[in-house]
Motif scaffolding. Structure first.
Motif, short mmCIF file in Angstrom:
data_model
loop_
_atom_site.label_atom_id
_atom_site.label_comp_id
_atom_site.label_asym_id
_atom_site.label_seq_id
_atom_site.Cartn_x
_atom_site.Cartn_y
_atom_site.Cartn_z
N ASP A 93 0.84 -1.19 0.00
CA ASP A 93 0.00 0.00 0.00
C ASP A 93 0.88 1.25 0.00
OD1 ASP A 93 -2.10 1.72 0.29
OD2 ASP A 93 -2.28 1.43 2.48
N ARG A 94 1.54 1.49 1.15
CA ARG A 94 2.41 2.68 1.22
C ARG A 94 3.84 2.39 0.78
NH1 ARG A 94 2.04 5.94 6.79
NH2 ARG A 94 3.45 7.38 5.71
N LEU A 95 4.20 1.12 0.86
CA LEU A 95 5.60 0.76 0.53
C LEU A 95 5.76 0.56 -0.96
CD1 LEU A 95 6.59 -1.83 3.27
CD2 LEU A 95 6.88 0.65 3.27
N SER A 96 6.90 0.99 -1.47
CA SER A 96 7.24 0.65 -2.85
C SER A 96 8.46 -0.27 -2.80
CB SER A 96 7.51 1.90 -3.68
OG SER A 96 8.74 2.45 -3.31
N VAL A 97 8.38 -1.30 -3.62
CA VAL A 97 9.42 -2.34 -3.59
C VAL A 97 10.11 -2.40 -4.94
CG1 VAL A 97 9.89 -4.79 -3.19
CG2 VAL A 97 8.01 -3.67 -1.99
N THR A 137 18.00 -6.55 -7.19
CA THR A 137 18.28 -5.62 -6.11
C THR A 137 17.09 -5.71 -5.15
OG1 THR A 137 18.84 -3.32 -5.60
CG2 THR A 137 17.16 -3.64 -7.25
N PHE A 138 17.17 -5.02 -4.06
CA PHE A 138 16.00 -4.98 -3.17
C PHE A 138 16.03 -3.67 -2.41
CE2 PHE A 138 13.38 -6.23 0.53
CZ PHE A 138 12.27 -6.69 -0.16
N VAL A 139 15.14 -2.79 -2.82
CA VAL A 139 15.06 -1.49 -2.15
C VAL A 139 13.59 -1.27 -1.76
CG1 VAL A 139 15.46 0.99 -2.36
CG2 VAL A 139 16.93 -0.61 -3.61
N ILE A 140 13.40 -1.00 -0.47
CA ILE A 140 12.04 -0.70 -0.01
C ILE A 140 11.98 0.76 0.40
CG2 ILE A 140 10.38 -1.10 1.86
CD1 ILE A 140 10.44 -3.86 1.36
N ASP A 199 14.01 5.99 1.54
CA ASP A 199 14.62 4.69 1.86
C ASP A 199 14.34 4.35 3.32
OD1 ASP A 199 15.57 4.39 -0.62
OD2 ASP A 199 17.69 4.78 -0.13
N TYR A 200 14.31 3.05 3.61
CA TYR A 200 14.00 2.58 4.96
C TYR A 200 14.90 3.24 6.01
CZ TYR A 200 13.24 -0.42 8.98
OH TYR A 200 12.96 -0.88 10.24
N LEU A 201 16.19 3.33 5.68
CA LEU A 201 17.13 3.87 6.67
C LEU A 201 16.89 5.34 7.00
CD1 LEU A 201 20.46 2.09 5.71
CD2 LEU A 201 19.11 1.77 7.80
N SER A 241 8.80 5.86 14.14
CA SER A 241 7.39 5.50 13.90
C SER A 241 7.20 5.05 12.46
CB SER A 241 6.46 6.68 14.23
OG SER A 241 6.66 7.71 13.29
N GLU A 242 7.89 5.71 11.53
CA GLU A 242 7.78 5.32 10.12
C GLU A 242 8.34 3.91 9.91
OE1 GLU A 242 7.97 9.39 7.45
OE2 GLU A 242 9.81 8.77 8.47
N LYS A 243 9.45 3.64 10.62
CA LYS A 243 10.04 2.30 10.50
C LYS A 243 9.06 1.24 11.01
CE LYS A 243 14.97 3.24 10.50
NZ LYS A 243 16.10 3.66 11.32
#
Ligand SMILES: Nc1ncnc2c1ncn2[C@@H]1O[C@H](COP(=O)(O)OP(=O)(O)OP(=O)(O)O)[C@@H](O)[C@H]1O
Ligand SMILES: [Mg+2]
Length: 502
Positions: free
Chosen positions: A410-414, A428-431, A437-439, A444-446
């Motif tokens: 939903d909110r995440l793009s992969v 590759t794998f970027v979320i 970016d996750y980092l 709270s977002e994490k």
């Protein structure tokens, strides 16, 4: 499969000497800092795997008070069947209990492995765990539960010509093997094509050397005239030859007969002058009567025989001399010279005609070389087409897979693939969440990103499991996960309190 936490009993686990927690659909654990809230989910992962909620090995032996042993019992409900797992640590030794029965480590682990992998449980349980794994592990875990698009699905997305070509080829070879075969082919054919081109060029240059050819019809006409003349002269020469050799032969025969005649004449004279032997050779008595007559007759006979031979040699010679008189020596030196002159004219014409033959041969070689070049180019283009189709296939496959995965979020793009500068697809794998970016995300977002991710894993793996939201005071609002929720929240001035909310 639905896994529920029913009850957790802690004895001498870190700061908790004796604590029992009963879980509900939502279990709120509140208390001031250091009251022992996070210790509770940590005791859960320790009881199962001997680790903390982030997967690190953990020794929960109390350091602030004396204790003989540490014991954690966790009562689980898996699809309505309750099982109590116990882990005991005493003097550095671990003991296992299944439903209070002492068990081997292998039995204990087998039971857990039958439910889920350690990584999957941690990913579902602790929303912050998934992102601590290596990206390749994260990617593999997510894709493990998403079926890859079938060849058929990918072919549908490719241009018809590519789909038809690959569709036929994959009946015999895998795409990986086809790629190897045609990459090798392309390398070979690239070289072959360059060689074929240079061969055609060389042959065409050779053709240019024939540009100044005298036209064949005029050569043929000229040759015809000169050859006719030469053949006529040759006929005269041949005739004269046989006449002259006949003369030569007669002359030598006459000479031989003359020699015979002279020899016979000498022989005749010698016999004529011979003295008759009128005495017996042995008794030396004078021969008488018949004996004497026989000797005289013998001499006469020999003389007659020589005379006869002499006459026939003379007659034969005369006959040949008459024959010779009929013949005349023919002089052909003029014709021979003319024939030589004609041959000198014919030779260059024949050379010029041979050039035409060579020209035809080179022309044929050029046609062959051009055909070879064309065929090599066709084969090369075929391999290039197949290689491009495979590349496009992988591109489309990646696109379809990426879409399939992306549609789960939903909110995440992969991002599962990236295109390299050479056009090849690299994994590759970027979320990202909201383009970040996750980092880069706040705590709270994490947590929110982790909750969305574990929901997808739960949905795809068909495992409903509890989730922990620690430090929930830092989140104002979040979507409740499927399965039980353990919400840990700091409340100032408060002792540890567990409350259940059904
Ligand atoms: N092996 C141990 N033996 C004794 N006490 C320990 C041990 N390990 C940790 N502790 C202590 O247990 C207490 C509770 O820790 P815990 O992490 O559960 O606190 P918390 O309630 O989650 O606090 P916070 O609100 O800061 O997150 C802490 O004071 C911690 O230092
Ligand atoms: Mg804590």
């Amino acid at each position: 499969m639905e896994i529920k936490l029913k009850e957790l009993k802690l004895n001498n686990f870190e700061s908790h000497q004796d604590l029992t927690v009963n879980f509900g659909e939502v279990t709120k654990i509140t208390g001031d800092n250091a009251e022992g809230k996070s210790t509770i989910p940590r005791a859960i992962t320790w009881s199962l795997y001997g680790i903390d909620t982030f997967g690190s090995k953990l020794d929960p032996t109390p350091t602030t008070y004396d204790a003989d042993e540490t014991l954690v019992s966790l009562l689980l409900d898996v699809d309505g069947i309750e099982t109590e797992l116990g882990r005991q640590l005493k003097k550095g030794k671990t003991k296992y209990l299944i439903n209070e029965v002492p068990s081997k480590a292998s039995e204990f682990n087998e039971y857990l492995d039958g439910l889920f992998t350690k990584e999957l449980f941690l990913s579902l349980f602790n929303p912050l765990y998934f992102f601590t794994m290596h990206w390749e592990k994260q990617r593999a875990m997510l894709l493990n539960y998403v079926t890859a698009p079938s060849n058929k699905e990918v072919f549908k997305e490719l241009p018809e010509a590519q789909a038809a070509k690959l569709g036929a080829l994959v009946k015999k070879h895998s795409l990986v093997d086809l790629n190897k075969i045609h990459r090798d082919n392309k390398n070979k054919l690239d070289k072959q094509y360059i060689a074929a081109q240079s061969r055609t060029k060389t042959l065409k240059e050779q053709l240019d050397e024939f540009q100044t050819l005298v036209p064949l019809p005029s050569l043929r006409t000229e040759l015809k005239i000169f050859s006719k003349e030469r053949d006529e002269i040759q006929e005269v020469i041949d005739l004269a030859g046989s006449n002259n050799s006949k003369i030569n032969k007669l002359q030598s025969q006459i000479q031989r007969l003359q020699d015979d005649r002279d020899f016979l004449r000498t022989n005749f004279e010698r016999i004529k002058e011979e003295q008759i032997q009128d005495h017996c050779q042995t008794c030396k008595q004078p021969l008488q009567g018949d004996a004497l007559k026989a000797v005289e007759e013998d001499k006469q006979q020999r003389q007659d025989s020589v005379a006869k031979d002499f006459k026939s040699a003379v007659a034969e010679r005369k006959k040949l001399e008459e024959e010779l008189a009929q013949l005349e020596y023919i002089d052909v030196s003029e014709q021979l010279q003319k024939a030589n002159e004609l041959q000198a004219k014919i030779a260059p014409i024949e050379q010029e005609m041979q050039k035409h033959e060579r020209f035809e041969m080179v022309k044929e070689a050029v046609t062959d070389a051009e055909q070879q070049e064309k065929e090599t180019l066709e084969q090369l283009n075929e391999s290039i087409f197949i290689l491009d189709s495979i590349k496009d296939f992988y591109g489309k496959e990646a696109e379809l897979q990426a879409k399939k995965v992306q549609d789960l979020f939903d909110r995440l793009s992969v991002k599962l693939f990236e295109q390299q500068k050479n056009g090849e697809i690299k994994t590759t794998f970027v979320i990202q969440m909201d383009g970040k970016d996750y980092l880069q995300l706040s705590l709270s977002e994490k947590i929110k990103a982790g909750l969305e991710l574990r929901e997808v894993l739960s949905g795809q793996s068909d495992i409903v499991a509890p989730a922990v939201v620690d430090n929930s005071e830092s989140i104002t609002k979040f979507k409740q996960p499927s399965g039980q929720l353990l919400m840990l929240k700091v409340v100032e001035g408060k002792e540890l309190e567990v409350s259940v909310n059904e």
